[in-house]
Scaffold this active site. Structure first.
Site, PDB file in Angstrom:
ATOM      1  CD  GLN A 123      -2.437   1.317   2.598  1.00 14.01           C
ATOM      2  OE1 GLN A 123      -2.012   0.548   3.697  1.00 14.01           O
ATOM      3  NE2 GLN A 123      -3.624   1.550   2.820  1.00 14.01           N
ATOM      4  CB  SER A 126       1.856   6.696   4.942  1.00  9.23           C
ATOM      5  OG  SER A 126       0.760   6.612   5.546  1.00  9.23           O
ATOM      6  CB  SER A 158       3.500  -3.529   5.586  1.00 10.15           C
ATOM      7  OG  SER A 158       3.328  -2.789   6.761  1.00 10.15           O
ATOM      8  CD  GLU A 241      -4.502   0.806   6.643  1.00  5.53           C
ATOM      9  OE1 GLU A 241      -3.291   0.527   6.516  1.00  5.53           O
ATOM     10  OE2 GLU A 241      -5.029   1.684   6.537  1.00  5.53           O
ATOM     11  CD  GLU A 374      -2.973  10.618  18.708  1.00  5.42           C
ATOM     12  OE1 GLU A 374      -2.474  10.431  19.789  1.00  5.42           O
ATOM     13  OE2 GLU A 374      -2.715   9.916  17.682  1.00  5.42           O
TER      14      GLU A 374
END
Length: 404
Positions: A123, A126, A158, A241, A374
Site C-alpha cells: 500500500q 502515507s 509493509s 484496512e 487520534e
C-alpha cells in the site's frame, strides 16, 4: 417475518447446494494428489475462494456467512490454504477495493493471483509529509498519453520488498483542494523507477519500507475509479484496512491477552491481588473486542466496512499496548531480556514464540499504523457519534496554495 422466513429458506437451499459443490470439487481435486497452486486456482475458479464475491471473481454471489463453512470443510479435507498472513494488504484492502471500483478486466487480471498468493500486494499511501493528513500528499501523477508519470516518496510500506503490486494514491490536479485532486492507481512494484529501502524499527527489525518513485510509468488501464475520485476510493480501502487490523476473526485468548493469561495460569508465584484485577479486566475487554470484531468482519465480507472499524482499530491498539505493558510488570526482571537488535527483515512466528519485550516494543506502533489513534477518535466522533466536525480551514483551498 414472512421475508425473514423466505430469506432463511433461501440460505438453507444455498447451503445445501454449496455442500454438494464442495463434495464434488474435492472429488475432482484430491488435496493429497493435486499440486498446491493448481488446487488453489481451481478452488478460485469454482467460486469457493470467497463465496460472497460475484461469479468469475472467486465467488458465487452467496451470503458471506457461508464462507466459514467452506473454509472448515477444506481444512477437514486437508486442503492447502492461501497463506493469507503473507498477503494482508492484498486480501484485506486491495481485493475489496478492486471489487468495488475495478473494471471487469481489472478484477479478472488481479483477483485470482491475489487470492492464491501468487502476487503479493502493498500500500503506497502515507508520505513523510502526509501521514495522518493523507489528503495532503504530494506524490504527483502527470498524464502522458495513455500513461501516467509518477514522482514522489511513500513511507511505512509493509511488504514493499516482497510485493508484486501496490495500491497507490497520487495527486493529479494540484489546482484542486487537497481531497479533490487525487487519483487511485495500481502500481507495478517491478517497474523502472521504483526504489524500495528498509526502515529500521525500535524492535531491531525492518518490517516497513520507504519507497521512492522516480518517473514511474503506470498505464491508464491501471487506474481505479475516475480521475479525481482517488479520495473516495482510498476511503473505502482505509475502512477495510481498519477492519483488517482491528477486527480480524481470531480464537478466544489469541494474541497479547493469550500470552498474559498463560503466564498468569502457569506461574502463580508472580500473582498479586492488584494484578489479578487488572488481568481480569483486560481479559473481559479483549473478549468483548473479539466478539465485536466478529460482527465487523461479517460487515466487511458483505462489502460494508463502516466507520465502526475505526473503533475496533482504536480498541485493538490500546489493549495491545496495555496488555503487553502489564505482562512486563508481571514478569519483572525477566522482562528485561531481549534477543538482539541486529538489523533484519522480520520472520513471521507465532505470538508465543516472540519475547515479551519484543511484544511490548512492537505494540507501540499499533497506535500509529493504519491511522493514528487520534485520527480514529475524530472519525468516531464525527461519523459514528455525529458530533460537530473539526474546523478545517484548508477545505476549499487549492492544494498548490497550502503551506508546506
Amino acid at each position: 417475518m414472512t421475508r425473514q422466513l423466505a430469506r432463511s429458506a433461501s440460505q438453507a437451499d444455498d447451503s445445501e447446494a454449496l455442500v454438494d459443490r464442495i463434495i464434488e470439487f474435492l472429488r475432482q481435486h484430491d488435496p493429497e494428489t493435486t499440486d498446491r497452486l493448481e488446487f488453489l486456482r481451481a478452488r478460485f475458479d469454482a467460486g469457493l475462494a470467497w463465496v460472497h464475491y460475484p461469479e468469475e471473481s472467486g465467488g458465487l454471489s452467496l451470503d458471506p456467512g457461508l464462507q466459514p463453512g467452506v473454509d472448515a470443510a477444506m481444512v477437514a479435507a486437508g486442503a492447502p490454504d492461501n497463506r493469507s498472513y503473507l498477503n494482508v494488504v492484498g486480501l484485506g484492502m486491495a481485493a475489496p477495493t478492486l471489487l468495488r471500483f475495478g473494471t471487469p478486466e481489472q478484477r479478472s487480471r488481479w483477483l485470482r493471483p491475489l487470492w492464491t498468493g501468487e502476487e503479493i500486494w502493498c500500500q503506497l499511501f502515507s508520505e513523510p509529509g502526509a501521514g495522518s493528513d493523507l489528503a495532503g500528499l504530494a506524490t504527483s501523477a502527470k498524464r502522458d498519453g495513455d500513461e501516467w508519470v509518477i514522482n514522489g516518496q511513500k513511507v511505512w510500506t509493509s511488504m514493499a520488498h516482497e510485493a508484486t503490486w501496490a495500491i497507490l494514491v497520487a495527486r493529479t490536479d494540484p489546482q484542486q483542494p487537497k481531497h479533490r485532486g487525487l487519483t487511485y492507481f495500481v502500481c507495478d512494484m517491478r517497474a523502472s523507477g521504483v526504489d524500495v529501502r528498509p526502515l529500521r524499527q525500535i524492535t531491531g527489525e525492518s518490517e516497513f519500507n520507504e519507497v521512492y518513485l522516480d518517473d514511474v510509468r503506470i498505464p491508464d488501464a491501471q487506474r481505479l475509479g475516475e480521475i479525481g475520485q482517488g479520495w473516495a476510493v482510498a476511503q473505502h480501502t482505509l475502512m477495510n484496512e481498519r477492519v483488517a487490523i482491528g477486527a480480524g476473526t481470531i480464537p478466544r485468548e489469541s494474541g497479547a491477552i493469550g500470552e498474559l493469561a498463560r503466564a498468569w495460569r502457569e506461574r502463580p508465584g508472580l500473582r498479586t491481588g492488584g494484578l489479578h484485577d487488572q488481568v481480569l479486566r483486560f481479559w473481559v475487554e479483549a473478549e468483548a473486542g473479539r466478539l465485536t470484531a466478529e460482527r465487523l468482519g461479517q460487515q466487511q465480507a458483505a462489502g460494508m466496512p463502516g466507520p465502526e472499524g475505526s473503533g475496533a482499530k482504536l480498541t485493538y491498539a490500546r489493549l495491545n499496548q496495555q496488555i503487553s505493558g502489564l505482562e512486563l510488570d508481571l514478569l519483572g526482571d525477566e522482562a528485561l531480556r531481549y534477543g538482539d537488535y541486529s538489523a533484519r527483515r522480520p520472520v513471521l512466528v507465532a505470538h508465543s514464540e516472540s519475547r515479551a519485550g519484543w511484544r511490548y516494543l512492537r505494540a507501540k506502533g499499533n497506535s500509529i499504523e493504519g491511522g493514528t489513534s487520534e485520527i480514529m477518535r475524530n472519525i468516531i466522533a464525527e461519523r459514528v457519534l455525529g458530533l460537530p466536525a473539526e474546523a478545517r480551514a484548508d477545505k476549499d483551498t487549492p492544494w498548490k496554495d497550502l503551506p508546506r
